[in-house]
Design a protein around this motif. Structure first.
Motif, PDB file in Angstrom:
ATOM      1  N   THR A 114       2.273  -3.497 -14.071  1.00  0.00           N
ATOM      2  CA  THR A 114       0.883  -4.281 -13.571  1.00  0.00           C
ATOM      3  C   THR A 114      -0.030  -4.008 -14.731  1.00  0.00           C
ATOM      4  O   THR A 114      -0.510  -5.363 -15.125  1.00  0.00           O
ATOM      5  N   HIS A 138       5.210   0.039  -9.868  1.00  0.00           N
ATOM      6  CA  HIS A 138       4.330  -1.008  -9.802  1.00  0.00           C
ATOM      7  C   HIS A 138       3.178  -0.852 -10.739  1.00  0.00           C
ATOM      8  O   HIS A 138       2.695  -2.047 -11.419  1.00  0.00           O
ATOM      9  N   ILE A 139       2.744   0.240 -10.955  1.00  0.00           N
ATOM     10  CA  ILE A 139       1.059   0.239 -11.755  1.00  0.00           C
ATOM     11  C   ILE A 139       1.401   0.104 -13.333  1.00  0.00           C
ATOM     12  O   ILE A 139       0.607  -0.660 -13.851  1.00  0.00           O
ATOM     13  N   ASP A 182      -5.075   0.442  -9.185  1.00  0.00           N
ATOM     14  CA  ASP A 182      -4.116   0.533  -8.361  1.00  0.00           C
ATOM     15  C   ASP A 182      -3.890   1.804  -7.857  1.00  0.00           C
ATOM     16  O   ASP A 182      -3.306   2.048  -6.582  1.00  0.00           O
ATOM     17  N   TYR A 212      -8.788  -3.476  -0.954  1.00  0.00           N
ATOM     18  CA  TYR A 212      -9.158  -4.187  -2.395  1.00  0.00           C
ATOM     19  C   TYR A 212     -10.353  -4.276  -2.686  1.00  0.00           C
ATOM     20  O   TYR A 212     -10.851  -4.155  -3.807  1.00  0.00           O
ATOM     21  N   SER A 215      -6.930  -1.204 -14.767  1.00  0.00           N
ATOM     22  CA  SER A 215      -5.878  -1.512 -13.782  1.00  0.00           C
ATOM     23  C   SER A 215      -5.412  -0.331 -13.330  1.00  0.00           C
ATOM     24  O   SER A 215      -5.024  -0.243 -12.252  1.00  0.00           O
ATOM     25  N   TYR A 260      -3.467   2.700  -3.884  1.00  0.00           N
ATOM     26  CA  TYR A 260      -2.397   3.614  -3.524  1.00  0.00           C
ATOM     27  C   TYR A 260      -2.952   4.992  -2.800  1.00  0.00           C
ATOM     28  O   TYR A 260      -2.438   5.412  -1.705  1.00  0.00           O
TER      29      TYR A 260
END
Length: 182
Positions: free
Chosen positions: A147, A143-144, A119, A82, A115, A123
């Protein structure tokens, strides 16, 4: 302490408060069927505002710092993922979209692209280190994209107050730099 320094400390306090809120209060607000699909990164969205309206180097440092906090506190699978994703994506978007007067549609596009980039980097790192074996299309749809919509809504809510504060900080910084040059 000057007003600019106070505003910077308030910004850091806001980021830390958002860091705490995204792990404590936000999970209660997200509906149950979206709990495992949305990963709220409110701090990241504020750092995207910093990279566009203030300075990409500051956003890089903030991204690395708060990304490392995310790695340590929330995500223990791989330390540094992250941090790398937040820092690098903010810096890249700061190179592309630097504008002290970016209009709302541009900032919302930056939020969506940021975003997606964030992500996707996470990934990619997880795929390289074999933490995930799912295809990108599955991650994108499950998910992406959810989000991204969550981040879009949050950016829409904070756009006006945060932009004003960052413009004041940037304006005062440029005035201080001009005073020191003369």
């Amino acid at each position: 302490m000057s007003r600019v320094q106070r505003r910077k400390y308030i910004l850091l306090l806001l980021l830390f408060l958002l860091f705490i809120i995204e792990g404590t209060i936000i999970p209660w607000l997200i509906p149950g069927f979206l709990q495992n699909r949305i990963a709220p990164h409110l701090v990241y969205i504020v750092i995207l505002f910093v990279t566009v309206y203030y300075d990409r180097h500051t956003a890089l440092i903030l991204g690395f710092s708060f990304g490392m906090l995310h790695d340590i506190v929330y995500y223990g699978a791989l330390i540094g993922t992250y941090s790398l994703a937040m820092g690098c994506s903010c810096y890249i978007l700061g190179l592309i979209f630097r504008s002290h007067r970016a209009p709302m549609p541009l900032m919302l596009i930056v939020t969506l692209l940021g975003s997606l980039l964030f992500d996707s980097i996470v990934y990619g790192v997880y795929l390289v280190f074999e933490i995930t074996h799912l295809p990108f299309s599955w991650a994108l749809s499950n998910h992406i994209i959810p989000t991204m919509f969550f981040h879009f809504a949050f950016a829409l809510m904070i756009y006006v107050p945060l932009r004003r504060q960052l413009e004041i900080i940037a304006k005062r910084r440029s005035l201080d730099e001009n005073k020191t040059r003369t």
